[in-house]
Design a protein around this motif. Structure first.
Motif, PDB file in Angstrom:
ATOM      1  N   MET A  52       1.178   0.382  -6.213  1.00  0.00           N
ATOM      2  CA  MET A  52       2.520   0.851  -6.562  1.00  0.00           C
ATOM      3  C   MET A  52       2.602   2.374  -6.447  1.00  0.00           C
ATOM      4  O   MET A  52       3.544   2.917  -5.856  1.00  0.00           O
ATOM      5  CB  MET A  52       2.873   0.437  -7.999  1.00  0.00           C
ATOM      6  CG  MET A  52       3.041  -1.044  -8.205  1.00  0.00           C
ATOM      7  SD  MET A  52       3.206  -1.476  -9.953  1.00  0.00           S
ATOM      8  CE  MET A  52       4.747  -0.680 -10.376  1.00  0.00           C
ATOM      9  N   TYR A  53       1.609   3.052  -7.007  1.00  0.00           N
ATOM     10  CA  TYR A  53       1.551   4.514  -6.997  1.00  0.00           C
ATOM     11  C   TYR A  53       1.460   5.041  -5.561  1.00  0.00           C
ATOM     12  O   TYR A  53       2.171   5.973  -5.179  1.00  0.00           O
ATOM     13  CB  TYR A  53       0.353   4.965  -7.830  1.00  0.00           C
ATOM     14  CG  TYR A  53       0.112   6.444  -7.853  1.00  0.00           C
ATOM     15  CD1 TYR A  53       0.817   7.270  -8.719  1.00  0.00           C
ATOM     16  CD2 TYR A  53      -0.833   7.027  -7.027  1.00  0.00           C
ATOM     17  CE1 TYR A  53       0.593   8.630  -8.755  1.00  0.00           C
ATOM     18  CE2 TYR A  53      -1.068   8.386  -7.054  1.00  0.00           C
ATOM     19  CZ  TYR A  53      -0.361   9.192  -7.918  1.00  0.00           C
ATOM     20  OH  TYR A  53      -0.588  10.543  -7.941  1.00  0.00           O
ATOM     21  N   ASP A  54       0.590   4.438  -4.773  1.00  0.00           N
ATOM     22  CA  ASP A  54       0.371   4.876  -3.398  1.00  0.00           C
ATOM     23  C   ASP A  54       1.645   4.748  -2.568  1.00  0.00           C
ATOM     24  O   ASP A  54       2.016   5.668  -1.830  1.00  0.00           O
ATOM     25  CB  ASP A  54      -0.761   4.047  -2.792  1.00  0.00           C
ATOM     26  CG  ASP A  54      -1.218   4.554  -1.443  1.00  0.00           C
ATOM     27  OD1 ASP A  54      -1.387   5.785  -1.292  1.00  0.00           O
ATOM     28  OD2 ASP A  54      -1.423   3.717  -0.543  1.00  0.00           O
ATOM     29  N   LYS A  55       2.336   3.624  -2.710  1.00  0.00           N
ATOM     30  CA  LYS A  55       3.589   3.437  -1.975  1.00  0.00           C
ATOM     31  C   LYS A  55       4.652   4.441  -2.422  1.00  0.00           C
ATOM     32  O   LYS A  55       5.374   5.004  -1.592  1.00  0.00           O
ATOM     33  CB  LYS A  55       4.103   2.013  -2.169  1.00  0.00           C
ATOM     34  CG  LYS A  55       3.322   0.972  -1.409  1.00  0.00           C
ATOM     35  CD  LYS A  55       3.885  -0.409  -1.653  1.00  0.00           C
ATOM     36  CE  LYS A  55       3.096  -1.465  -0.908  1.00  0.00           C
ATOM     37  NZ  LYS A  55       3.630  -2.816  -1.154  1.00  0.00           N
ATOM     38  N   ALA A  56       4.740   4.664  -3.724  1.00  0.00           N
ATOM     39  CA  ALA A  56       5.728   5.616  -4.237  1.00  0.00           C
ATOM     40  C   ALA A  56       5.444   7.023  -3.726  1.00  0.00           C
ATOM     41  O   ALA A  56       6.366   7.757  -3.357  1.00  0.00           O
ATOM     42  CB  ALA A  56       5.735   5.595  -5.760  1.00  0.00           C
ATOM     43  N   ARG A  57       4.168   7.404  -3.694  1.00  0.00           N
ATOM     44  CA  ARG A  57       3.803   8.726  -3.180  1.00  0.00           C
ATOM     45  C   ARG A  57       4.129   8.859  -1.699  1.00  0.00           C
ATOM     46  O   ARG A  57       4.602   9.908  -1.249  1.00  0.00           O
ATOM     47  CB  ARG A  57       2.316   9.005  -3.414  1.00  0.00           C
ATOM     48  CG  ARG A  57       1.978   9.353  -4.828  1.00  0.00           C
ATOM     49  CD  ARG A  57       2.671  10.622  -5.240  1.00  0.00           C
ATOM     50  NE  ARG A  57       1.946  11.259  -6.315  1.00  0.00           N
ATOM     51  CZ  ARG A  57       2.223  12.451  -6.781  1.00  0.00           C
ATOM     52  NH1 ARG A  57       3.198  13.158  -6.271  1.00  0.00           N
ATOM     53  NH2 ARG A  57       1.540  12.961  -7.769  1.00  0.00           N
ATOM     54  N   ALA A  58       3.887   7.805  -0.932  1.00  0.00           N
ATOM     55  CA  ALA A  58       4.199   7.837   0.498  1.00  0.00           C
ATOM     56  C   ALA A  58       5.700   7.974   0.729  1.00  0.00           C
ATOM     57  O   ALA A  58       6.143   8.775   1.564  1.00  0.00           O
ATOM     58  CB  ALA A  58       3.664   6.577   1.184  1.00  0.00           C
ATOM     59  N   ILE A  59       6.478   7.229  -0.022  1.00  0.00           N
ATOM     60  CA  ILE A  59       7.933   7.334   0.094  1.00  0.00           C
ATOM     61  C   ILE A  59       8.396   8.717  -0.343  1.00  0.00           C
ATOM     62  O   ILE A  59       9.239   9.345   0.311  1.00  0.00           O
ATOM     63  CB  ILE A  59       8.622   6.225  -0.722  1.00  0.00           C
ATOM     64  CG1 ILE A  59       8.321   4.856  -0.117  1.00  0.00           C
ATOM     65  CG2 ILE A  59      10.134   6.460  -0.800  1.00  0.00           C
ATOM     66  CD1 ILE A  59       8.685   3.687  -1.012  1.00  0.00           C
ATOM     67  N   GLY A  60       7.846   9.227  -1.442  1.00  0.00           N
ATOM     68  CA  GLY A  60       8.198  10.563  -1.918  1.00  0.00           C
ATOM     69  C   GLY A  60       7.885  11.634  -0.888  1.00  0.00           C
ATOM     70  O   GLY A  60       8.642  12.596  -0.717  1.00  0.00           O
ATOM     71  N   ALA A  61       6.762  11.464  -0.177  1.00  0.00           N
ATOM     72  CA  ALA A  61       6.404  12.427   0.875  1.00  0.00           C
ATOM     73  C   ALA A  61       7.433  12.399   2.002  1.00  0.00           C
ATOM     74  O   ALA A  61       7.793  13.451   2.555  1.00  0.00           O
ATOM     75  CB  ALA A  61       5.012  12.117   1.412  1.00  0.00           C
ATOM     76  N   GLU A  62       7.913  11.210   2.347  1.00  0.00           N
ATOM     77  CA  GLU A  62       8.954  11.092   3.372  1.00  0.00           C
ATOM     78  C   GLU A  62      10.249  11.772   2.920  1.00  0.00           C
ATOM     79  O   GLU A  62      10.905  12.456   3.707  1.00  0.00           O
ATOM     80  CB  GLU A  62       9.227   9.624   3.704  1.00  0.00           C
ATOM     81  CG  GLU A  62       8.113   8.941   4.453  1.00  0.00           C
ATOM     82  CD  GLU A  62       7.963   9.464   5.873  1.00  0.00           C
ATOM     83  OE1 GLU A  62       8.978   9.832   6.501  1.00  0.00           O
ATOM     84  OE2 GLU A  62       6.821   9.514   6.350  1.00  0.00           O
ATOM     85  N   VAL A  63      10.606  11.579   1.671  1.00  0.00           N
ATOM     86  CA  VAL A  63      11.816  12.207   1.127  1.00  0.00           C
ATOM     87  C   VAL A  63      11.686  13.727   1.196  1.00  0.00           C
ATOM     88  O   VAL A  63      12.615  14.423   1.630  1.00  0.00           O
ATOM     89  CB  VAL A  63      12.072  11.733  -0.324  1.00  0.00           C
ATOM     90  CG1 VAL A  63      13.139  12.583  -1.003  1.00  0.00           C
ATOM     91  CG2 VAL A  63      12.465  10.265  -0.337  1.00  0.00           C
TER      92      VAL A  63
END
Length: 81
Positions: A52-63
Protein backbone atom coordinates in the motif's frame (compact mmCIF):
# COMPACT_ATOMS: atom_id res chain seq x y z
CA UNK A 1 -1.99 7.68 18.17
CA UNK A 2 -1.06 4.71 20.28
CA UNK A 3 -1.18 1.08 19.24
CA UNK A 4 -0.78 -0.76 16.00
CA UNK A 5 -1.23 0.75 12.61
CA UNK A 6 -4.30 -0.87 11.03
CA UNK A 7 -5.24 -1.09 7.37
CA UNK A 8 -7.96 1.58 7.59
CA UNK A 9 -5.56 4.17 9.03
CA UNK A 10 -2.84 3.14 6.58
CA UNK A 11 -5.28 3.69 3.72
CA UNK A 12 -5.86 7.27 4.90
CA UNK A 13 -2.11 7.85 5.21
CA UNK A 14 -1.61 6.43 1.72
CA UNK A 15 -4.35 8.63 0.28
CA UNK A 16 -2.43 11.66 1.51
CA UNK A 17 0.90 10.30 0.25
CA UNK A 18 -0.64 9.70 -3.18
CA UNK A 19 -1.41 13.44 -3.34
CA UNK A 20 2.33 14.09 -3.13
CA UNK A 21 2.46 14.98 0.56
CA UNK A 22 5.35 13.95 2.77
CA UNK A 23 4.97 11.20 5.35
CA UNK A 24 6.23 13.46 8.12
CA UNK A 25 3.85 16.23 7.12
CA UNK A 26 0.90 13.86 6.91
CA UNK A 27 1.54 12.28 10.30
CA UNK A 28 2.66 15.40 12.15
CA UNK A 29 -0.38 17.41 11.05
CA UNK A 30 -3.09 14.87 11.86
CA UNK A 31 -3.49 13.70 15.45
CA UNK A 32 -5.52 10.66 14.33
CA UNK A 33 -2.49 9.33 12.42
CA UNK A 34 0.40 7.46 14.03
CA UNK A 35 3.89 8.90 14.27
CA UNK A 36 5.73 8.67 10.95
CA UNK A 37 8.30 6.31 12.46
CA UNK A 38 5.47 3.94 13.40
CA UNK A 39 4.38 3.90 9.75
CA UNK A 40 7.90 3.12 8.57
CA UNK A 41 8.28 0.35 11.12
CA UNK A 42 4.92 -1.13 10.12
CA UNK A 43 5.73 -1.20 6.41
CA UNK A 44 9.01 -2.95 7.19
CA UNK A 45 7.18 -5.70 9.07
CA UNK A 46 4.02 -6.17 7.01
CA UNK A 47 4.13 -6.91 3.27
CA UNK A 48 0.53 -5.80 2.71
CA UNK A 49 1.12 -2.43 4.36
CA UNK A 50 4.37 -2.08 2.41
CA UNK A 51 2.55 -2.69 -0.86
CA UNK A 52 0.00 0.00 0.00
CA UNK A 53 2.78 2.41 1.01
CA UNK A 54 4.88 1.64 -2.08
CA UNK A 55 1.98 2.25 -4.46
CA UNK A 56 1.03 5.48 -2.70
CA UNK A 57 4.62 6.73 -2.91
CA UNK A 58 4.81 5.89 -6.61
CA UNK A 59 1.57 7.73 -7.31
CA UNK A 60 2.73 10.67 -5.18
CA UNK A 61 5.96 10.83 -7.19
CA UNK A 62 3.92 11.01 -10.40
CA UNK A 63 1.80 13.82 -8.96
CA UNK A 64 4.91 15.77 -7.95
CA UNK A 65 6.54 15.18 -11.34
CA UNK A 66 3.44 16.51 -13.10
CA UNK A 67 3.42 19.54 -10.83
CA UNK A 68 7.10 20.25 -11.51
CA UNK A 69 6.50 19.86 -15.26
CA UNK A 70 3.62 22.33 -15.10
CA UNK A 71 5.75 24.80 -13.15
CA UNK A 72 8.63 24.46 -15.61
CA UNK A 73 6.31 25.20 -18.54
CA UNK A 74 5.06 28.48 -17.04
CA UNK A 75 6.60 31.64 -18.46
CA UNK A 76 9.08 33.43 -16.23
CA UNK A 77 8.16 36.79 -14.78
CA UNK A 78 11.15 38.91 -15.78
CA UNK A 79 9.70 42.31 -14.91
CA UNK A 80 11.75 44.53 -12.61
CA UNK A 81 10.30 44.89 -9.14
Amino acid sequence: MAGRLNKAVMLKVCDALALGKSLRGVCDNNKSFPHWITVLQAVQRDDNLFEMYDKARAIGAEVLADHMFDLARQPLDVSDP
